[in-house]
Design an enzyme around this catalytic site. Structure first.
Site, PDB file in Angstrom:
ATOM      1  N   GLU A 746     -55.859  55.316  29.381  1.00  0.00           N
ATOM      2  CA  GLU A 746     -57.127  54.480  28.909  1.00  0.00           C
ATOM      3  C   GLU A 746     -58.199  54.346  30.017  1.00  0.00           C
ATOM      4  OE1 GLU A 746     -55.779  50.856  27.559  1.00  0.00           O
ATOM      5  OE2 GLU A 746     -55.553  50.280  29.772  1.00  0.00           O
ATOM      6  N   PRO A 747     -58.813  55.550  30.629  1.00  0.00           N
ATOM      7  CA  PRO A 747     -59.525  55.746  31.671  1.00  0.00           C
ATOM      8  C   PRO A 747     -61.061  54.796  31.525  1.00  0.00           C
ATOM      9  CG  PRO A 747     -59.751  57.669  30.808  1.00  0.00           C
ATOM     10  CD  PRO A 747     -58.509  56.978  30.213  1.00  0.00           C
ATOM     11  N   GLY A 748     -61.858  54.117  32.259  1.00  0.00           N
ATOM     12  CA  GLY A 748     -63.081  53.627  31.990  1.00  0.00           C
ATOM     13  C   GLY A 748     -63.865  54.281  33.234  1.00  0.00           C
ATOM     14  N   ARG A 749     -63.691  53.473  34.208  1.00  0.00           N
ATOM     15  CA  ARG A 749     -64.619  53.991  35.285  1.00  0.00           C
ATOM     16  C   ARG A 749     -64.835  55.236  35.687  1.00  0.00           C
ATOM     17  NH1 ARG A 749     -64.956  53.166  41.116  1.00  0.00           N
ATOM     18  NH2 ARG A 749     -67.186  52.840  41.636  1.00  0.00           N
ATOM     19  N   ARG A 785     -71.017  44.294  41.487  1.00  0.00           N
ATOM     20  CA  ARG A 785     -69.638  44.621  42.070  1.00  0.00           C
ATOM     21  C   ARG A 785     -69.774  44.563  43.572  1.00  0.00           C
ATOM     22  NH1 ARG A 785     -68.176  49.827  42.320  1.00  0.00           N
ATOM     23  NH2 ARG A 785     -65.859  49.104  41.630  1.00  0.00           N
ATOM     24  N   TYR A 789     -66.640  42.426  44.178  1.00  0.00           N
ATOM     25  CA  TYR A 789     -65.341  43.200  44.557  1.00  0.00           C
ATOM     26  C   TYR A 789     -65.562  43.770  46.036  1.00  0.00           C
ATOM     27  CZ  TYR A 789     -64.788  44.045  39.673  1.00  0.00           C
ATOM     28  OH  TYR A 789     -64.706  43.895  37.947  1.00  0.00           O
ATOM     29  N   CYS A 816     -80.781  33.795  44.626  1.00  0.00           N
ATOM     30  CA  CYS A 816     -80.571  32.422  45.479  1.00  0.00           C
ATOM     31  C   CYS A 816     -79.325  32.613  45.765  1.00  0.00           C
ATOM     32  CB  CYS A 816     -81.193  31.419  45.071  1.00  0.00           C
ATOM     33  SG  CYS A 816     -82.984  31.588  44.904  1.00  0.00           S
ATOM     34  N   GLU A 817     -78.722  33.401  46.381  1.00  0.00           N
ATOM     35  CA  GLU A 817     -77.399  33.278  46.731  1.00  0.00           C
ATOM     36  C   GLU A 817     -77.051  34.196  48.063  1.00  0.00           C
ATOM     37  OE1 GLU A 817     -74.561  32.007  45.506  1.00  0.00           O
ATOM     38  OE2 GLU A 817     -75.394  31.356  43.473  1.00  0.00           O
TER      39      GLU A 817
END
Ligand code: ADP
Ligand code: ASP
Ligand code: MG
Length: 864
Positions: A746-749, A785, A789, A816-817
């Protein structure tokens, strides 16, 4: 640690040039290359050049020594460059670098600066390699390749040569070498991988001396001889020695194999890729030398060793040197005067000048001075001419270029040179020389004529079959073929579609743009390579854009959903025509009910659903997601195995799960495990599958094993892509052992990451301390991301794609981070307000993870 090697054959010396040490990705390459050598049991000595451009700057300080202001300004550039490199490498302890920067300050304040003393110049020039090796040792060690720094001057002792000028002894020094038993025995007791500086040595008085421009190659070969190395490898920005400088002759052919003498001749006559003095030490020690491209280690490169298989005489290379000075000397009056040459040469000797080419006539002798071997400036020349004027009429002809054809058996090829000679016919040829070793034929012309002439002559040599490029034992591919293929292969789709992307950016930013051809190619790569997998499901959470789903479904994929919302989305687009695998996690009872009602294959990964909602599953078939108690992935937050992760049923609850299943008449027909994302280790899926298979055999009712997804796509240019063939081979092996099970995946990325880019526009620029900030109108609300991550996304200034990417910047968004950073320490072509910035590999977990945080709205999405 290994025992000391019984002989030096276990040493490899790896030399990395300026461009190879100037960016962090290159240092990662160096780490990988050194690691691979270690894995083969070799002891490794890394020799480095200065960061590219640094030696030029240090030389500018030497040349402008009298001008304190200029020295200061150049020194500041050097300091900034090295501090930026320190930041880029994310090193912790600046102590090492600071020591050398303080040394630079001391040298600026040194009284020897005023008159540019040679000892002072040598110390200044040495700083570049001192700094690069210091940064390199720290970075390699921090990257898990423990590396010990050595001061090369402790091991290379220069020798005073007869008649050598003071300039030569300090700035173009030579080192006698022989196998150094003590060093070979000592080093392995101190470590396994060492790094040291090229370009320098010490003299008998303990002073620093320099080996001449480009001399780091020679340091490597000196060390190769001292350590009696198995090989010396010169890693640079080109895949070897070519039949001409590939930067000016793109059709130049790779010279796959050369003997020492030919390589020597090509290097001395102008091929900068090897320092001319670096052949002799390895030739005498019988150590082979290789030239390789740091960026493409997979290219074969050039191998230089003692004997090469017999071949017909052929021109191997055409090289050219500029900056040549000719001195023409006419004897006064006396014809064939005895001792005239002796008198002339005696004067050159007195001035410490080494002569390169010579041509003589009855009343004239003309010689050339090569600037790489001599200090040829107006002072030196006028002193020489004054002395020569006493015995002859002198004329200086400069600047000239020497164009040389190199190859064994030059004299037997003369008949093929008619077209070549015709080319020279239209020029003023000041001197022709044919070497007594029959290896070269040189023409000295005005410098301005050389650059057009060389590519032309190269073509003619091939046409005349004087350069026998069809001999594949000697000639490899042409430079364009080698790199074009690589560049096309490596070039992401968005480079070719830049104009379209810029147009889309004018319509809206931030803007996600997807390329369906890339999705297709990735889907085909998986299905076409990993044949052991029977059923493929695309994890739509990665990117659920309808056009992308259609493309993937058309390639024979089912779809994997994790929520009723995703199921509804799929049913809306495809109706019942597509197979849904449903893998929710910690969802309420109603979500399972929705999955069952939609006819999806339901996966359970906990006891709770069977313990409390058993009746919902009664009489049904389910998939069971297991936690195999290990995990892989590019970041902790994408690891989905082990007790610290919320996914999957723990193996020690398996018996209880099966008991509950029996109790409710539920059949476990599939096992599932997905243990992480972004995995580039090909053995992962095989391990998962083998473990599942042995569990499945015990359960008895299982028909299929779902090995999950997680197929990694490399984020940085220098990461090796996942070896799909190896994944395929591993799974095929398990399948052969357990033919009763169907394999699912079940690949995604993997399918969509490279297919998408995010376009954003530069809003503001700011400088703070060492940092330069580039604000863009996309942020963590558009692409989370990097913040979530620490994911690396390539970032380019699409508006200025052809300009050098040399500004080191932080790419930040408007949220604002403090964590709203899309790229740390990136090199971009000088960004300006309004430029379009492209953030690559944003097709997966980009738009789908975006939010309304700060109420800044979402990005536009376009499918090409
Ligand atoms: P490094 O910094 O790694 O020592 P150099 O710039 O000194 O690299 O040498 C590599 C360069 O040599 C190549 O990029 C190329 O431009 C130049 N060069 C000149 N002649 C040749 C040749 N015949 N073959 C290969 N490279 C050559
Ligand atoms: N850094 C030195 C130079 O630029 C030596 C080298 O790179 O080989 O000449
Ligand atoms: Mg070099």
């Amino acid at each position: 640690m290994n025992a000391a090697p019984a002989n030096g054959a276990q040493w490899v010396v790896l030399k990395f040039g300026g461009t190879s040490v100037s960016t962090r990705p290159r240092w990662d390459k160096i780490a990988a290359i050194a690691k691979a050598k270690r894995a083969q049991g070799k002891h490794v000595l890394i020799v480095v050049s200065a960061l590219s451009g640094t030696t030029d700057k240090l030389k500018a300080i030497c040349d402008g020594h009298a001008d304190a202001g200029k020295c200061r300004a150049v020194a500041d550039e050097i300091i900034a460059r090295h501090r930026a490199m320190f930041v880029e490498l994310e090193l912790k302890d600046a102590g090492g670098l600071d020591t050398w920067l303080a040394r630079l300050e001391r040298l600026l304040a040194d009284p020897r600066r005023t008159d540019g003393a040679l000892t002072w110049q040598a110390e200044v020039l040495a700083l570049g390699e001192m700094m690069s090796s210091t940064l390199g040792a720290a970075y390699l060690t921090a990257s898990g390749v423990a590396t010990r720094w050595l001061d090369s001057r402790e091991h290379l002792l220069s020798e005073a040569l007869p008649n050598q000028s003071a300039w030569g002894s300090y700035l173009s020094a030579q080192v006698p070498t022989a196998r150094d038993e003590a060093l070979i025995t000592k080093l392995p007791t101190l470590g396994e991988i060492f790094i040291t500086q090229g370009f320098m040595a010490r003299n008998a008085a303990g002073e620093t001396v320099i080996l001449g421009r480009g001399g780091s190659d020679t340091s490597a070969s000196y060390f190769g001889a001292l350590l009696d190395a198995e090989i010396v490898e010169i890693w640079t920005d080109v895949a070897g020695m070519f039949s001409a400088n590939p930067r000016s002759v793109p059709n130049a052919r790779l010279l796959s194999k050369l003997d020492y003498e030919e390589a020597q001749e090509i290097a001395t006559t102008g091929a900068k890729v090897l320092h001319p003095r670096c052949i002799n030490p390895v030739r005498e020690a019988g150590v082979p030398l290789a030239i390789k491209d740091t960026n493409y280690p997979e290219f074969a490169g050039t191998e230089i060793c003692a004997a090469v298989a017999d071949a017909l005489p052929s021109v191997k290379a055409i090289s050219s040197r500029s900056g040549i000075t000719l001195i023409s000397m006419e004897s006064i009056g006396m014809w064939q005067q005895v001792g005239f040459l002796a008198d002339v040469f005696e004067i050159f000797k007195r001035h410490g000048l080494s002569i390169d080419l010579v041509s003589t006539a009855e009343t004239n002798v003309t010689v050339s001075l090569d600037p790489t071997e001599n200090l040829v400036n107006t002072d030196v020349l006028s002193a020489l001419c004054t002395d020569l004027a006493g015995i002859c009429r002198v004329k200086v002809i400069a600047p000239c270029a020497a164009i040389t054809l190199v190859g064994r058996g030059m004299r037997s090829m003369l008949h093929k040179f008619s077209t070549i000679l015709a080319e020279f016919g239209s020029l003023r040829v000041h001197l022709i020389s044919q070497s007594s070793n029959n290896l070269n034929l040189t023409f000295v012309v005005d410098e301005s004529a050389a650059s057009d002439l060389v590519p032309q002559l190269h073509d003619l040599l091939i046409k005349a079959e004087a350069m026998r490029v069809e001999d594949s034992a000697v000639f490899g591919p042409s430079w364009v073929d080698l790199y074009k293929k690589k560049l096309v292969q490596d070039a992401p789709w968005w480079r070719a579609r830049r104009d379209e992307l810029l147009k889309l950016a004018r319509q809206a930013t931030p803007h996600y743009v997807y390329d369906l051809a890339t999705v297709r190619a990735q889907a085909q790569a998986l299905r076409g390579t990993i044949k052991a997998v029977d059923r493929w499901f695309y994890a739509i959470k990665a990117n659920s854009h309808p056009a992308i789903l259609r493309e993937i479904v058309a390639r024979g994929f089912g779809l994997e959903c994790v929520s009723p919302g995703e199921i509804a989305h799929v049913r809306e687009i495809f109706g019942d025509a597509v197979d849904i695998l449903y893998t929710p996690n910690f969802c309420p009872r109603a979500d399972y009910a929705a999955g069952i009602a939609a006819g999806a294959r339901v996966t359970v990964d906990n006891l709770h659903p069977l313990e409390h909602w058993g009746e919902l599953f009664a009489g049904r078939e389910i998939e069971l997601r297991l936690d195999l108690d290990f995990a892989r992935g590019h970041h902790d937050k994408v690891k989905t195995g082990g007790a610290a992760s919320k996914f999957g049923l723990s193996l020690n609850e398996l018996d209880e799960f099966l008991r509950l299943a029996r109790q409710h008449d539920v059949r476990v027909v599939g096992l599932h495990a997905h243990l992480g994302s972004g995995i580039l280790d090909a053995k992962h899926w095989k391990e998962v599958c083998a473990q599942q298979a042995s569990i499945a055999e015990k359960i008895g009712t299982v028909r299929s094993l779902n090995v999950g997804g997680g197929y990694g796509v490399p984020a940085r240019a220098d990461e090796a892509p996942l070896d799909l063939a190896a994944v395929a081979a591993g799974l095929a092996e398990v399948k052969a052992a357990y033919p009763q099970f169907e394999l699912w995946s079940e690949p995604g990325r993997f399918l969509v990451a490279d297919a998408g880019v995010l376009l954003a526009r530069v809003t503001q620029l700011k400088r703070k301390g060492e940092f330069r900030y580039v604000g863009v109108d996309a942020g963590m609300h558009t692409l989370i991301r990097p913040a979530l991550y620490e994911a690396y996304h390539e970032i380019v200034n699409l508006s200025r794609i052809d300009e050098p990417a040399d500004e080191l910047v932080q790419v930040v968004g408007p949220i604002c981070e403090s964590g709203d950073v899309l790229g740390n320490h990136r090199r971009l072509a000088a960004p300006q307000e309004g430029d379009v910035i492209l953030i690559a590999q944003a097709g997966a977990y980009g738009a789908v993870m975006s939010s309304d945080y700060n109420l800044r709205g979402r990005a536009t999405e376009t499918v090409l």
